[in-house]
Write an enzyme that holds these catalytic residues in place. Structure first.
Site, PDB file in Angstrom:
ATOM      1  N   ASP A  81      11.109  19.723  33.163  1.00  0.00           N
ATOM      2  CA  ASP A  81      12.430  19.815  33.263  1.00  0.00           C
ATOM      3  C   ASP A  81      13.235  20.389  31.998  1.00  0.00           C
ATOM      4  O   ASP A  81      12.782  20.304  31.101  1.00  0.00           O
ATOM      5  CB  ASP A  81      13.245  18.522  33.821  1.00  0.00           C
ATOM      6  CG  ASP A  81      14.477  18.766  34.588  1.00  0.00           C
ATOM      7  OD1 ASP A  81      14.425  18.315  35.725  1.00  0.00           O
ATOM      8  OD2 ASP A  81      15.307  19.103  33.864  1.00  0.00           O
ATOM      9  N   ILE A  82      14.125  21.418  32.503  1.00  0.00           N
ATOM     10  CA  ILE A  82      14.838  22.078  31.436  1.00  0.00           C
ATOM     11  C   ILE A  82      15.953  21.342  30.775  1.00  0.00           C
ATOM     12  O   ILE A  82      16.230  21.648  29.500  1.00  0.00           O
ATOM     13  CB  ILE A  82      15.512  23.318  32.101  1.00  0.00           C
ATOM     14  CG1 ILE A  82      15.660  24.420  30.829  1.00  0.00           C
ATOM     15  CG2 ILE A  82      16.727  23.026  32.740  1.00  0.00           C
ATOM     16  CD1 ILE A  82      15.963  25.926  31.407  1.00  0.00           C
ATOM     17  N   HIS A  94      11.845  18.888  45.147  1.00  0.00           N
ATOM     18  CA  HIS A  94      10.903  18.696  44.185  1.00  0.00           C
ATOM     19  C   HIS A  94      11.176  17.142  44.052  1.00  0.00           C
ATOM     20  O   HIS A  94      11.957  16.498  44.088  1.00  0.00           O
ATOM     21  CB  HIS A  94      11.670  19.397  43.063  1.00  0.00           C
ATOM     22  CG  HIS A  94      13.487  19.105  42.851  1.00  0.00           C
ATOM     23  ND1 HIS A  94      14.096  19.727  43.610  1.00  0.00           N
ATOM     24  CD2 HIS A  94      13.730  18.223  41.874  1.00  0.00           C
ATOM     25  CE1 HIS A  94      15.325  19.467  43.305  1.00  0.00           C
ATOM     26  NE2 HIS A  94      15.292  18.550  42.289  1.00  0.00           N
ATOM     27  N   HIS A 118      10.810  14.386  40.817  1.00  0.00           N
ATOM     28  CA  HIS A 118      10.998  14.206  39.458  1.00  0.00           C
ATOM     29  C   HIS A 118       9.878  13.008  39.009  1.00  0.00           C
ATOM     30  O   HIS A 118       9.622  12.297  39.752  1.00  0.00           O
ATOM     31  CB  HIS A 118      12.234  13.654  39.140  1.00  0.00           C
ATOM     32  CG  HIS A 118      13.392  14.526  39.450  1.00  0.00           C
ATOM     33  ND1 HIS A 118      14.145  15.215  38.410  1.00  0.00           N
ATOM     34  CD2 HIS A 118      14.027  14.595  40.433  1.00  0.00           C
ATOM     35  CE1 HIS A 118      14.903  15.824  38.752  1.00  0.00           C
ATOM     36  NE2 HIS A 118      15.016  15.704  40.172  1.00  0.00           N
TER      37      HIS A 118
HETATM   38  P1  AMP Z   1      18.183  17.578  41.410  1.00  0.00           P
HETATM   39  O1  AMP Z   1      19.427  17.013  40.881  1.00  0.00           O
HETATM   40  O2  AMP Z   1      17.152  16.413  41.969  1.00  0.00           O
HETATM   41  O3  AMP Z   1      18.304  18.590  42.326  1.00  0.00           O
HETATM   42  O4  AMP Z   1      17.341  17.936  40.064  1.00  0.00           O
HETATM   43  C1  AMP Z   1      17.264  19.395  39.651  1.00  0.00           C
HETATM   44  C2  AMP Z   1      16.741  19.309  38.329  1.00  0.00           C
HETATM   45  O5  AMP Z   1      16.331  20.666  38.136  1.00  0.00           O
HETATM   46  C3  AMP Z   1      17.471  19.011  37.239  1.00  0.00           C
HETATM   47  O6  AMP Z   1      16.853  18.007  36.461  1.00  0.00           O
HETATM   48  C4  AMP Z   1      17.561  20.356  36.548  1.00  0.00           C
HETATM   49  O7  AMP Z   1      17.653  19.925  34.999  1.00  0.00           O
HETATM   50  C5  AMP Z   1      16.185  20.890  36.868  1.00  0.00           C
HETATM   51  N1  AMP Z   1      16.245  22.514  36.351  1.00  0.00           N
HETATM   52  C6  AMP Z   1      17.393  23.307  36.984  1.00  0.00           C
HETATM   53  N2  AMP Z   1      16.968  24.557  36.429  1.00  0.00           N
HETATM   54  C7  AMP Z   1      15.801  24.518  35.862  1.00  0.00           C
HETATM   55  C8  AMP Z   1      14.788  25.388  35.336  1.00  0.00           C
HETATM   56  N3  AMP Z   1      15.239  26.635  35.081  1.00  0.00           N
HETATM   57  N4  AMP Z   1      13.767  25.112  34.790  1.00  0.00           N
HETATM   58  C9  AMP Z   1      13.240  23.625  34.788  1.00  0.00           C
HETATM   59  N5  AMP Z   1      14.297  22.737  35.528  1.00  0.00           N
HETATM   60  C10 AMP Z   1      15.282  23.283  35.796  1.00  0.00           C
END
Ligand code: AMP
Ligand code: ZN
Length: 109
Positions: free
Chosen positions: A31-32, A99, A101
């Site tokens: 995760d970023i 996705h 986590h």
């Molecule tokens: P959610 O709130 O469950 O939709 O989580 C989305 C997740 O995607 C968050 O934890 C973000 O930090 C992560 N995220 C968004 N853009 C990226 C990216 N380019 N690379 C990796 N993680 C990302």
């Protein structure tokens, strides 16, 4: 692929990611904005917006994502961890491509 979906762009290689696993069905990357020392995401390559859109045809894929969480968590050195799937805006979902986590290792530094 959905043209304005950030995870579809990662799947397509248009946006880089710290990938830890991929095959023909799924990709996993860090995760970023990590919320734990180890925080990665397991993402199907097919664009599915939310768990609410899943049907029996997705059963094997969803099971694969859970088993992969266990395998990759072990490879990342985790002996315990949390798995979370946020579902819908009210469920905290921000990226509308499903996705899983995986969080472990304690709070992010
Ligand atoms: P959610 O709130 O469950 O939709 O989580 C989305 C997740 O995607 C968050 O934890 C973000 O930090 C992560 N995220 C968004 N853009 C990226 C990216 N380019 N690379 C990796 N993680 C990302
Ligand atoms: Zn997508």
């Amino acid at each position: 692929m959905s043209a304005d979906c950030i995870f579809c762009k990662i799947v397509a290689g248009y946006i880089p990611s710290k990938t830890i696993f991929q095959d023909d069905e799924v990709i996993a990357f860090h995760d970023i904005r990590p919320l734990a020392k180890v925080h990665f995401l397991i993402v199907p390559k097919a664009h599915i917006e939310t768990l609410k859109d899943c049907t029996a045809e997705h059963q094997a894929l969803l099971g694969k994502m859970m088993l992969l969480a266990a395998q990759l968590a072990a490879e990342q050195g985790l002996t315990g961890y949390k798995t979370v799937m946020n579902v819908g805006r009210e469920g905290g979902q921000e990226v509308f491509h499903i996705h899983l986590h995986v969080f472990g290792g304690g709070p992010a530094a």
